[in-house]
Design a protein around this motif. Structure first.
Motif, PDB file in Angstrom:
ATOM      1  N   GLY A 197       0.789  -1.228   0.000  1.00  0.00           N
ATOM      2  CA  GLY A 197       0.000   0.000   0.000  1.00  0.00           C
ATOM      3  C   GLY A 197       0.815   1.269   0.000  1.00  0.00           C
ATOM      4  O   GLY A 197       0.384   2.292  -0.500  1.00  0.00           O
ATOM      5  N   ILE A 198       1.994   1.248   0.592  1.00  0.00           N
ATOM      6  CA  ILE A 198       2.825   2.448   0.666  1.00  0.00           C
ATOM      7  C   ILE A 198       4.225   2.060   0.215  1.00  0.00           C
ATOM      8  O   ILE A 198       4.649   0.914   0.413  1.00  0.00           O
ATOM      9  CB  ILE A 198       2.848   3.007   2.092  1.00  0.00           C
ATOM     10  CG1 ILE A 198       3.649   4.307   2.137  1.00  0.00           C
ATOM     11  CG2 ILE A 198       3.394   2.027   3.077  1.00  0.00           C
ATOM     12  CD1 ILE A 198       3.609   4.970   3.476  1.00  0.00           C
ATOM     13  N   ASN A 199       4.935   2.993  -0.392  1.00  0.00           N
ATOM     14  CA  ASN A 199       6.264   2.661  -0.904  1.00  0.00           C
ATOM     15  C   ASN A 199       7.310   2.717   0.210  1.00  0.00           C
ATOM     16  O   ASN A 199       8.107   3.647   0.300  1.00  0.00           O
ATOM     17  CB  ASN A 199       6.632   3.609  -2.048  1.00  0.00           C
ATOM     18  CG  ASN A 199       7.815   3.075  -2.843  1.00  0.00           C
ATOM     19  OD1 ASN A 199       8.303   1.979  -2.588  1.00  0.00           O
ATOM     20  ND2 ASN A 199       8.269   3.849  -3.786  1.00  0.00           N
ATOM     21  N   LEU A 200       7.312   1.691   1.062  1.00  0.00           N
ATOM     22  CA  LEU A 200       8.308   1.602   2.120  1.00  0.00           C
ATOM     23  C   LEU A 200       9.721   1.536   1.557  1.00  0.00           C
ATOM     24  O   LEU A 200      10.675   1.918   2.221  1.00  0.00           O
ATOM     25  CB  LEU A 200       8.049   0.362   2.984  1.00  0.00           C
ATOM     26  CG  LEU A 200       6.791   0.361   3.855  1.00  0.00           C
ATOM     27  CD1 LEU A 200       6.680  -0.958   4.598  1.00  0.00           C
ATOM     28  CD2 LEU A 200       6.796   1.517   4.829  1.00  0.00           C
ATOM     29  N   VAL A 201       9.826   1.036   0.339  1.00  0.00           N
ATOM     30  CA  VAL A 201      11.143   0.921  -0.288  1.00  0.00           C
ATOM     31  C   VAL A 201      11.772   2.301  -0.454  1.00  0.00           C
ATOM     32  O   VAL A 201      12.951   2.512  -0.149  1.00  0.00           O
ATOM     33  CB  VAL A 201      11.039   0.221  -1.656  1.00  0.00           C
ATOM     34  CG1 VAL A 201      12.412   0.048  -2.271  1.00  0.00           C
ATOM     35  CG2 VAL A 201      10.347  -1.124  -1.521  1.00  0.00           C
ATOM     36  N   ALA A 202      10.983   3.260  -0.904  1.00  0.00           N
ATOM     37  CA  ALA A 202      11.494   4.626  -1.064  1.00  0.00           C
ATOM     38  C   ALA A 202      11.847   5.223   0.287  1.00  0.00           C
ATOM     39  O   ALA A 202      12.876   5.877   0.445  1.00  0.00           O
ATOM     40  CB  ALA A 202      10.460   5.490  -1.783  1.00  0.00           C
ATOM     41  N   PHE A 203      10.996   4.987   1.284  1.00  0.00           N
ATOM     42  CA  PHE A 203      11.280   5.493   2.621  1.00  0.00           C
ATOM     43  C   PHE A 203      12.594   4.941   3.148  1.00  0.00           C
ATOM     44  O   PHE A 203      13.401   5.660   3.729  1.00  0.00           O
ATOM     45  CB  PHE A 203      10.158   5.098   3.583  1.00  0.00           C
ATOM     46  CG  PHE A 203       8.931   5.954   3.488  1.00  0.00           C
ATOM     47  CD1 PHE A 203       8.836   6.988   2.573  1.00  0.00           C
ATOM     48  CD2 PHE A 203       7.861   5.723   4.326  1.00  0.00           C
ATOM     49  CE1 PHE A 203       7.704   7.782   2.482  1.00  0.00           C
ATOM     50  CE2 PHE A 203       6.719   6.506   4.265  1.00  0.00           C
ATOM     51  CZ  PHE A 203       6.642   7.534   3.342  1.00  0.00           C
ATOM     52  N   ALA A 204      12.790   3.643   2.969  1.00  0.00           N
ATOM     53  CA  ALA A 204      13.976   2.982   3.530  1.00  0.00           C
ATOM     54  C   ALA A 204      15.264   3.553   2.957  1.00  0.00           C
ATOM     55  O   ALA A 204      16.311   3.523   3.613  1.00  0.00           O
ATOM     56  CB  ALA A 204      13.908   1.480   3.272  1.00  0.00           C
ATOM     57  N   GLN A 205      15.200   4.089   1.755  1.00  0.00           N
ATOM     58  CA  GLN A 205      16.410   4.605   1.122  1.00  0.00           C
ATOM     59  C   GLN A 205      16.757   6.029   1.549  1.00  0.00           C
ATOM     60  O   GLN A 205      17.863   6.500   1.265  1.00  0.00           O
ATOM     61  CB  GLN A 205      16.239   4.539  -0.399  1.00  0.00           C
ATOM     62  CG  GLN A 205      16.160   3.111  -0.919  1.00  0.00           C
ATOM     63  CD  GLN A 205      15.961   3.053  -2.415  1.00  0.00           C
ATOM     64  OE1 GLN A 205      16.894   3.219  -3.195  1.00  0.00           O
ATOM     65  NE2 GLN A 205      14.736   2.843  -2.836  1.00  0.00           N
ATOM     66  N   THR A 206      15.829   6.701   2.235  1.00  0.00           N
ATOM     67  CA  THR A 206      16.101   8.075   2.667  1.00  0.00           C
ATOM     68  C   THR A 206      15.948   8.276   4.168  1.00  0.00           C
ATOM     69  O   THR A 206      16.403   9.285   4.694  1.00  0.00           O
ATOM     70  CB  THR A 206      15.153   9.061   1.950  1.00  0.00           C
ATOM     71  OG1 THR A 206      13.792   8.729   2.258  1.00  0.00           O
ATOM     72  CG2 THR A 206      15.356   9.003   0.443  1.00  0.00           C
ATOM     73  N   ASP A 207      15.324   7.346   4.845  1.00  0.00           N
ATOM     74  CA  ASP A 207      15.030   7.491   6.272  1.00  0.00           C
ATOM     75  C   ASP A 207      16.333   7.630   7.069  1.00  0.00           C
ATOM     76  O   ASP A 207      17.198   6.763   7.001  1.00  0.00           O
ATOM     77  CB  ASP A 207      14.263   6.263   6.761  1.00  0.00           C
ATOM     78  CG  ASP A 207      13.577   6.501   8.094  1.00  0.00           C
ATOM     79  OD1 ASP A 207      14.189   7.137   8.976  1.00  0.00           O
ATOM     80  OD2 ASP A 207      12.437   6.035   8.253  1.00  0.00           O
ATOM     81  N   PRO A 208      16.488   8.732   7.840  1.00  0.00           N
ATOM     82  CA  PRO A 208      17.738   8.899   8.600  1.00  0.00           C
ATOM     83  C   PRO A 208      17.963   7.801   9.629  1.00  0.00           C
ATOM     84  O   PRO A 208      19.106   7.504   9.985  1.00  0.00           O
ATOM     85  CB  PRO A 208      17.553  10.266   9.276  1.00  0.00           C
ATOM     86  CG  PRO A 208      16.087  10.526   9.261  1.00  0.00           C
ATOM     87  CD  PRO A 208      15.572   9.878   8.018  1.00  0.00           C
ATOM     88  N   ASP A 209      16.885   7.167  10.107  1.00  0.00           N
ATOM     89  CA  ASP A 209      17.036   6.100  11.098  1.00  0.00           C
ATOM     90  C   ASP A 209      17.741   4.872  10.530  1.00  0.00           C
ATOM     91  O   ASP A 209      18.317   4.086  11.280  1.00  0.00           O
ATOM     92  CB  ASP A 209      15.668   5.677  11.643  1.00  0.00           C
ATOM     93  CG  ASP A 209      15.049   6.735  12.534  1.00  0.00           C
ATOM     94  OD1 ASP A 209      15.803   7.577  13.069  1.00  0.00           O
ATOM     95  OD2 ASP A 209      13.817   6.724  12.700  1.00  0.00           O
TER      96      ASP A 209
END
Length: 271
Positions: free
Chosen positions: A223-235
């Motif tokens: 449902g959400i592009n976690l892949v994109a988040f994972a590539q930029t997330d500072p955590d």
């Protein structure tokens, strides 16, 4: 809505719930798009509806459109909790952490029952190296989460926030206990798994556990592009040089591309 089908805010809340089910659990459906369109048709000046639309657009990688929508929402109601929360999330996704912290702080002050907002403040301040504010936000988040859990022991999201706060406060064993309890309650919540991976990586320094937690979330991402988040997330910055993380991302991108091609829709943009 049965009582008043013309109540735009009710349609907005329905859209948010439908979107959350698709976003965090991969449920089928349009993720609230039709409900949100109805809300905006009923009240084009409803700030909360524009804020939700901005978040949806940002998640879909439509950055320029998301920025335009959140600007409209802020103009319509700069004192709205939903608007400030959405604005903060958009800034966070773009790496504008000081701006994100400003809006998360405002959202936290506007709604003192909102226990998830301090969780995001912990992430912002950790990445900014602001240890004092990290601990302050963690204490607020823990207090709010504990209050919710005392009334509802099945609230996995509150346990997510409480576990994250405990990790930020250096209580690793209690943090992991809260994580285990949260996952027992809500094992299919992909967003929760993703966020716990962030906590394990950024706050507890447990690379192996973070990768183990992140894997299932990326494998079932829909449902959400976690892949994109994972590539930029500072955590997750500490994981990006790991070949296993890189392999997870590549495999998830390939699955998303294949799914998108099969559905005949444009692929989400990468950041």
């Amino acid at each position: 809505m049965e009582i008043d089908p013309g109540y735009a805010l009710a349609w907005t809340r329905l859209a948010a719930a439908q979107y959350s089910l698709r976003r965090s659990h991969g449920r089928p459906g349009d993720g609230g798009e039709a409900s949100l369109d109805r809300a905006l048709a009923l009240d084009p000046d409803l700030a909360d509806a524009h804020a939700l639309k901005a978040g949806m657009l940002a998640d879909a990688g439509k950055e320029a459109e998301a920025e335009a929508e959140i600007a409209v929402a802020l103009r319509l109601d700069p004192e709205s909790f939903a608007v400030n929360s959405s604005a903060a999330t958009i800034h966070y996704g773009k790496g504008r952490l000081e701006n994100a912290a400003f809006h998360f702080e405002k959202a936290a002050a506007l709604d003192e029952t909102a226990f998830a907002v301090p969780f995001m403040l912990v992430s912002c301040y950790t990445a900014l190296g602001d240890h004092e504010n990290t601990r302050r936000a963690a204490r607020i988040g823990l207090e709010r989460a504990e209050k919710v859990v005392s009334q509802d022991r099945s609230n996995g999201t509150a346990m997510l926030v409480g576990g994250s706060a405990l990790a930020a406060l250096g209580e690793a064993d209690r943090a992991k206990d809260w994580m285990r309890r949260a996952l027992l309650i809500d094992p299919d919540n992909l967003g929760m798994r993703y966020n716990f991976a962030c906590v394990l990586a950024a706050l507890l320094g447990d690379r192996e556990a973070a990768l183990a937690m992140l894997g299932p979330a990326l494998e079932r991402n829909s449902g959400i592009n976690l892949v994109a988040f994972a590539q930029t997330d500072p955590d997750l910055a500490g994981l990006r040089d790991d070949p296993r993380f890189q392999a997870m991302i590549a495999a998830a991108e390939a699955r998303l591309a294949a799914t998108t091609a099969a559905e005949g829709a444009p692929a989400p943009e990468s950041p």
